[in-house]
Design an enzyme around this catalytic site. Structure first.
Site, PDB file in Angstrom:
ATOM      1  N   GLY A 139       1.950   1.040  -8.789  1.00  0.00           N
ATOM      2  CA  GLY A 139       1.914   2.500  -8.745  1.00  0.00           C
ATOM      3  C   GLY A 139       0.749   3.134  -8.029  1.00  0.00           C
ATOM      4  O   GLY A 139       0.638   4.359  -8.005  1.00  0.00           O
ATOM      5  N   ASP A 187       6.530  -0.904   0.734  1.00  0.00           N
ATOM      6  CA  ASP A 187       5.375  -1.784   0.542  1.00  0.00           C
ATOM      7  C   ASP A 187       5.946  -3.097   0.028  1.00  0.00           C
ATOM      8  O   ASP A 187       6.057  -3.319  -1.175  1.00  0.00           O
ATOM      9  CB  ASP A 187       4.402  -1.147  -0.448  1.00  0.00           C
ATOM     10  CG  ASP A 187       3.129  -1.958  -0.625  1.00  0.00           C
ATOM     11  OD1 ASP A 187       2.907  -2.890   0.171  1.00  0.00           O
ATOM     12  OD2 ASP A 187       2.369  -1.668  -1.557  1.00  0.00           O
ATOM     13  N   CYS A 230       9.338   0.017  -3.431  1.00  0.00           N
ATOM     14  CA  CYS A 230       8.795  -1.068  -4.273  1.00  0.00           C
ATOM     15  C   CYS A 230       7.470  -0.578  -4.832  1.00  0.00           C
ATOM     16  O   CYS A 230       6.394  -0.979  -4.381  1.00  0.00           O
ATOM     17  CB  CYS A 230       8.623  -2.347  -3.466  1.00  0.00           C
ATOM     18  SG  CYS A 230      10.133  -2.953  -2.675  1.00  0.00           S
ATOM     19  N   CYS A 250       0.607  -6.403   2.495  1.00  0.00           N
ATOM     20  CA  CYS A 250      -0.784  -6.814   2.331  1.00  0.00           C
ATOM     21  C   CYS A 250      -0.898  -8.274   2.766  1.00  0.00           C
ATOM     22  O   CYS A 250      -1.352  -9.136   2.031  1.00  0.00           O
ATOM     23  CB  CYS A 250      -1.247  -6.636   0.885  1.00  0.00           C
ATOM     24  SG  CYS A 250      -3.033  -6.888   0.703  1.00  0.00           S
ATOM     25  N   GLU A 282      11.216   0.673  -8.791  1.00  0.00           N
ATOM     26  CA  GLU A 282      10.633  -0.649  -9.038  1.00  0.00           C
ATOM     27  C   GLU A 282      11.684  -1.515  -9.715  1.00  0.00           C
ATOM     28  O   GLU A 282      12.337  -1.079 -10.664  1.00  0.00           O
ATOM     29  CB  GLU A 282       9.381  -0.537  -9.902  1.00  0.00           C
ATOM     30  CG  GLU A 282       8.805  -1.858 -10.384  1.00  0.00           C
ATOM     31  CD  GLU A 282       8.487  -2.820  -9.251  1.00  0.00           C
ATOM     32  OE1 GLU A 282       8.838  -4.019  -9.389  1.00  0.00           O
ATOM     33  OE2 GLU A 282       7.910  -2.393  -8.233  1.00  0.00           O
TER      34      GLU A 282
END
Length: 469
Positions: A284, A348, A280, A401, A305
């Site tokens: 970038g 990610d 994913c 995150c 992506e």
């Protein structure tokens, strides 16, 4: 006045123009509310459009981000000072008031200037009737300082979580999620420090792409505490003023994101010919660092992506690394289409972003508990696919995150339960080898949870997985 989301209508012009920094901040706040814009994208564009000086850009940034972060608390102050519900105040007027309250309570702006500039903005942007209202509300607000307002706003809130939510301007469900994550580490007493950190301006950190920046290159910045490739711009300002940033060999990237990529790329020595996947990859940032690391070791990176527009951002981010294959596809399908293919995989995963509330202040007001349920279902699917695509003996980094336990340990533990041939590796040991200084990582799992209040990074979660035959 109703709180609709229609574009604002300008009132009669006043002879004195609005200061450019305040106008930029106001327009960004309106774009966030009306157009669902992202402040971290809309603000730089507006600063360029208005040609703000460095000082004015700094003021616009503080007005925008500070107002968004503390919006929940400021709305309580405004409701009290106006003696009316926030929902009855027109959105244009409400954002002018939020900016004014921020200047009065949390900025070193003289009271008369904060009130006068807000009234001036109202005369330009709101109706005639709103001007006196703005003046009255801000003058009532200015009669008390921040500590007085904090005490007044929270004096009737008995629930501890709700009190912290009001005081530190977080939705209560986020406060409770962060509390649970800290308590899982045995660090529940750190909650208030974490909430306070979410309301601070994060330092700008840069990453030097390995293999592109020589030791003799003069790139301004202090070394970061942990990332061996990181620099901190303690003076702030626009990083693109540096030639190496404009060239793309130095990038803006949070130190936590750097460490998440390096824990994968430096888990063990690279064997030439290895195949790597960033599942994913958009927009970038981590892909660029991984690609530079892969190139040095003779490995090949594929960056995937699902959204075409974001795939274009990945191509742009990797323009100086032309050997990277950027593809557009659904990560959920990769495992079935390419089983046992990749030696290293970065997943990610799309997440709530609760670990980056310092940088994306509007996110706390946009997310809801329902988003967690929707995202965890996708995270589990993506991790299943990534494990299928991983070669036996390969390494997979599951990264979010977000520190929310449902998006972190729960996803990893679910994968371990469902796949008897999958085991977790010691990400903490790898981080210890990568980091320049010892990091205080709490809890008893093998995964890593970074924190803004403890490490000065976004709250990145990192788990390393492998599988047998």
């Amino acid at each position: 006045m109703s709180n609709d989301k229609r574009p604002h209508t300008k009132g009669p012009r006043r002879s004195r123009p609005v200061t450019p920094s305040r106008l930029v901040a106001f327009e960004v706040l309106m774009a966030v509310d009306v157009d669902d814009a992202y402040a971290n994208l809309a603000l730089p564009a507006k600063i360029r459009e208005f040609g703000l000086s460095s000082n004015d850009a700094g003021l616009a940034t503080e007005l925008t981000y500070g107002t968004l972060r503390m919006q929940g608390f400021y709305d309580r102050v405004i409701a009290n000072a106006a003696a009316r519900d926030i929902d009855t105040i027109d959105l244009v007027v409400l954002n002018i008031l939020r900016m004014g309250v921020h200047q009065l309570l949390n900025m070193r702006v003289a009271q008369h200037a904060a009130v006068d500039e807000s009234v001036n903005l109202a005369e330009h942007m709101a109706s005639l009737g709103a001007v006196g209202f703005v003046n009255a509300v801000l003058r009532r607000t200015s009669r008390h300082d921040l500590e007085d307002w904090q005490e007044f706003i929270t004096k009737d809130i008995s629930n501890a979580d709700e009190r912290l939510a009001a005081l530190y301007s977080h939705p209560v469900w986020i406060v409770r999620a962060l509390k649970q994550s800290l308590e899982a580490e045995g660090r529940g007493e750190e909650l208030e420090n974490l909430l306070a950190s979410d309301n601070l301006n994060p330092r700008v950190t840069l990453v030097e792409l390995p293999g592109f920046v020589d030791a003799n290159d003069e790139v301004e910045g202090e070394p970061t505490n942990y990332s061996p490739l990181g620099m901190s711009l303690n003076t702030g300002g626009d990083p693109t003023r540096f030639a190496r940033v404009r060239e793309g060999v130095v990038r803006v990237q949070d130190e936590g994101s750097q460490l998440a990529a390096l824990v994968l790329s430096r888990h063990h020595e690279i064997t030439p010919g290895e195949k790597w996947l960033d599942m994913c990859a958009g927009p970038g940032g981590k892909a660029a660092l991984l690609a530079a690391e892969a190139t040095l070791g003779g490995a090949e990176l594929t960056a995937n992506e699902v959204i075409p527009g974001r795939a274009d951002l990945v191509r742009k981010a990797l323009a100086i690394l032309p050997d990277v294959d950027v593809v557009t596809g659904d990560g959920v399908d990769i495992g079935l289409d390419q089983p046992n293919t990749y030696d290293r995989i970065l997943l990610d995963a799309p997440c709530t972003g609760l670990g980056a509330l310092r940088r994306r202040p509007e996110a706390r007001w946009r997310k809801s508990p329902k988003d967690v349920g929707d995202l965890t279902a996708l995270q589990a699917q993506l991790l299943t696919s990534a494990l299928h695509a991983l070669k036996p003996g390969g390494v997979l980094a599951y990264v979010t995150c977000s520190p929310h336990l449902a998006e972190t340990r729960a996803i990893v533990e679910g994968a371990l339960r469902k796949n008897q041939n999958v085991s977790e590796l010691d990400a903490r040991a790898v981080l210890s080898d990568v980091a320049m200084e010892t990091m205080d990582i709490a809890g008893d799992s093998q995964s890593v949870q970074l924190w803004p209040h403890r490490h000065g990074t976004d709250a990145m979660f990192i788990s390393l997985l492998t599988k047998s035959e």
